[in-house]
Design a protein around this motif. Structure first.
Motif, PDB file in Angstrom:
ATOM      1  N   MET A   1       0.844  -1.196   0.000  1.00  0.00           N
ATOM      2  CA  MET A   1       0.000   0.000   0.000  1.00  0.00           C
ATOM      3  C   MET A   1       0.881   1.249   0.000  1.00  0.00           C
ATOM      4  O   MET A   1       1.794   1.362   0.805  1.00  0.00           O
ATOM      5  N   LYS A   2       0.558   2.164  -0.928  1.00  0.00           N
ATOM      6  CA  LYS A   2       1.378   3.373  -1.012  1.00  0.00           C
ATOM      7  C   LYS A   2       0.719   4.541  -0.280  1.00  0.00           C
ATOM      8  O   LYS A   2      -0.489   4.711  -0.346  1.00  0.00           O
TER       9      LYS A   2
ATOM     10  N   SER B   1      15.217  -0.626   3.098  1.00  0.00           N
ATOM     11  CA  SER B   1      14.114  -1.578   3.271  1.00  0.00           C
ATOM     12  C   SER B   1      13.279  -1.712   2.005  1.00  0.00           C
ATOM     13  O   SER B   1      12.386  -2.546   1.941  1.00  0.00           O
ATOM     14  N   GLY B   2      13.558  -0.858   1.004  1.00  0.00           N
ATOM     15  CA  GLY B   2      12.763  -0.933  -0.227  1.00  0.00           C
ATOM     16  C   GLY B   2      11.377  -0.335  -0.058  1.00  0.00           C
ATOM     17  O   GLY B   2      10.465  -0.666  -0.791  1.00  0.00           O
ATOM     18  N   GLU B   3      11.211   0.547   0.900  1.00  0.00           N
ATOM     19  CA  GLU B   3       9.893   1.177   1.112  1.00  0.00           C
ATOM     20  C   GLU B   3       9.790   2.567   0.492  1.00  0.00           C
ATOM     21  O   GLU B   3       8.698   3.067   0.253  1.00  0.00           O
TER      22      GLU B   3
ATOM     23  N   ASP C   1       5.976   2.888   0.288  1.00  0.00           N
ATOM     24  CA  ASP C   1       5.152   1.718  -0.006  1.00  0.00           C
ATOM     25  C   ASP C   1       5.381   0.776   1.162  1.00  0.00           C
ATOM     26  O   ASP C   1       6.474   0.243   1.319  1.00  0.00           O
TER      27      ASP C   1
ATOM     28  N   ASP D   1       3.797  -2.052   4.428  1.00  0.00           N
ATOM     29  CA  ASP D   1       2.907  -3.179   4.701  1.00  0.00           C
ATOM     30  C   ASP D   1       1.591  -2.790   5.360  1.00  0.00           C
ATOM     31  O   ASP D   1       0.600  -3.478   5.204  1.00  0.00           O
TER      32      ASP D   1
ATOM     33  N   PRO E   1      -3.357   7.664   2.134  1.00  0.00           N
ATOM     34  CA  PRO E   1      -3.187   6.583   1.146  1.00  0.00           C
ATOM     35  C   PRO E   1      -3.332   7.131  -0.269  1.00  0.00           C
ATOM     36  O   PRO E   1      -4.125   8.048  -0.492  1.00  0.00           O
TER      37      PRO E   1
END
Lengths: 120, 425
Positions: A1-2, A39-41, A85, A87, A111
């Motif tokens: 979820m972004k 973390s790739g977020e 992005d 969890d 969101p």
């Protein structure tokens, strides 16, 4: 979820970053950005120029009218954003809570809309 | 990648076999995975011009092994005294004249490798996004760029997720080795969940600009099919594959030409894919006859009941309700209860369903969820309470973060408003 994390500033923000303790805040910001990159977020983010650089555009009968200055004078103004992005909404608010502005102005967590959907 | 779908399919089929063979021999999974990606890229560049080699698997394995050894050598040169070479071949041994066993095709070993890889990529120590990304790359053979565009994130973000996933595997002490039997069931459940998420990412994407995401649907089915081939006796694996096929069968009918969502009851069933329905139905019938019951089988069975109705009005809602009662017992969660309530409305009428929905309002896991409001709107509409239904649809439209769902819900509300205006005027 972004999510977009909207970063709010107040009139003293830039002074605060220049004063004592400013370096520590900047370091916190860098550390958080590094963590989100690792973390790739982290999807992206930008800072906005001071509100005094704003142009307001309104079109009346197809003719644009351009005026200087922000739409509304306010104690707090939109200063930039991050897009992450992650969890869960809890994780998004946790990230927002660690951005320095949360401690002296505010952060908003919203969101993003998404092109996907399911039949109902 | 270039070269057309057949060529792409070949690479994606070979990817886990080559990685399995390499990881089995060299143990360093992370390095082996990088080396296989490089070999796949080399193939994607060379094969279209030079033609597919006679033994494409051997070609990929040779190139990947060479890359892996180059990498390990340069690391070794940097840290000569460290024991980085514990698992590598003795220096000087040339890959080109390496052992023949891995260059030929040993079907049984390949099968074990693919299964081991799936377990490793869906390791419980990884976050769900990492499991998805790593599975698509290591087992699916997709490039980082392809995965990134499927998930609508920058390539650098996806690359980071993949490298993070590999670090987590290392940190968890997991190795490229078959999961022992006692843990198998639990681990298969995680793999099934990851494949389901991959499928769903693609399925929920609308057509047009998001076609790249739709490819995830195909990939999810392909991987589930592969898993079913490896574990033909597992009822839940068959159930998941069946569920995917029966769901995907509705693809052409579920969106209108403008990309808007068409509700199940309003779909042109002539556009459902009969082959997929036939295959999905046969799979689930066979599984239900022999395997212990599980949630994927029940969901597939529900989809099969919908699929057998030539017209929405012919739907056997009693049977669907019975299946939801079982599902609610076997794998209770609020979304299942919500769908259960829809079946109750169809069999016992809206009042009984509204009582279930009221109860769900007290469940914090779903209380604020747009789906609860959307179902409430639907049930209220059935009950002829248009004004309340309209309000529920509007509330659901405010809450959803999906553009097509929002359009659909606003459309339902607007239709009721127009009906009311007609009656009043």
């Amino acid at each position: 979820m972004k999510y977009m994390l909207l970063i709010y500033d107040n009139a003293n923000t830039r002074e605060m970053f220049a004063a004592d303790g400013g370096e520590a805040m900047a370091a916190d910001m860098d550390a958080l950005l590094e963590e989100l990159t690792q973390s790739g977020e982290l999807i992206g983010g930008e800072a906005l120029a001071d509100p005094s650089n704003t142009k307001v555009v309104r079109t009346h009968d197809g003719v644009p009218a351009i005026t200087d200055g922000p739409l509304a004078e306010a104690k707090e103004h939109f200063g930039g954003y991050l897009i992450v992005d992650c969890d869960s909404p809890e994780r998004a608010t946790e990230i927002a809570g660690r951005w320095p502005n949360a401690s002296f102005a505010a952060m908003e967590v919203r969101p993003l809309m998404d092109g996907s959907g399911t039949e109902m | 990648m270039t070269g057309g779908p057949a060529f792409e399919d070949l690479l994606r089929t070979l990817a886990p076999q080559v990685l399995g063979a390499l990881a089995r021999r060299h143990r360093d999974f992370a390095a082996a995975e990088d080396a296989v990606q490089e070999a796949l890229l080399a193939a994607a560049l060379q094969w279209p011009d030079e033609g597919v080699p006679d033994n494409p698997r051997g070609w990929l394995l040779t190139v990947a092994t060479r890359r892996l050894i180059d990498r390990l050598r340069s690391e070794q040169a940097q840290r000569r005294r460290e024991e980085t070479a514990a698992a590598m071949q003795p220096p000087g041994e040339r890959v080109a004249r390496g052992p023949h066993d891995d260059h030929g095709t040993d079907a049984a070993a390949d099968d074990d490798d693919t299964l081991t890889l799936l377990f490793l990529c869906c390791h419980p120590a990884l976050s769900a996004p990492s499991q998805l990304a790593l599975t698509l790359r290591a087992v699916g053979g997709l490039t980082t760029g392809e995965i990134a565009s499927a998930f609508l994130v920058p390539e650098a973000t996806m690359a980071q997720r993949i490298s993070r996933a590999k670090q987590s595997i290392k940190a968890a002490g997991a190795e490229f080795a078959m999961v022992p039997q006692p843990e198998r069931g639990e681990r298969i459940a995680v793999v099934l969940h990851v494949l389901y998420l991959i499928f769903n990412e693609g399925y929920t994407a609308s057509s047009g600009p998001h076609l790249q995401r739709g490819e995830l649907t195909r990939e999810g089915i392909r991987l589930a099919r592969e898993l079913h081939r490896l574990l033909p006796e597992d009822g839940e694996v068959a159930g998941l594959l069946s569920l995917m096929l029966l769901t995907d069968a509705r693809r052409a009918a579920r969106t209108a030409s403008d990309g808007s969502i068409v509700a199940l009851a309003d779909q042109d069933r002539g556009r459902w894919n009969e082959d997929a329905i036939g295959e999905g139905t046969a799979l689930i019938s066979a599984a239900l006859a022999r395997a212990p019951l599980g949630p994927y089988q029940l969901q597939a069975a529900i989809a099969a009941v919908h699929a057998e109705a030539a017209d929405a009005r012919d739907t056997d809602w009693r049977q669907i309700l019975a299946l939801y009662v079982l599902l609610d017992r076997l794998a209770p969660n609020p979304i299942v209860t919500l769908n259960h309530a829809v079946a109750v409305a169809m069999v016992h009428g809206p009042q009984a369903a509204l009582r279930m929905l009221d109860e769900l309002e007290g469940d914090e896991r779903i209380a604020g969820h747009h789906r609860l409001q959307a179902v409430r709107g639907h049930v209220l509409e059935m009950d002829g309470r248009d004004a309340a239904a309209r309000e529920a649809y509007r509330e659901a439209a405010r809450r959803t973060t999906s553009i097509p769902e929002q359009r659909y819900l606003e459309g339902r509300a607007a239709r009721l408003a127009a009906g009311a205006a007609e009656r009043d005027g």
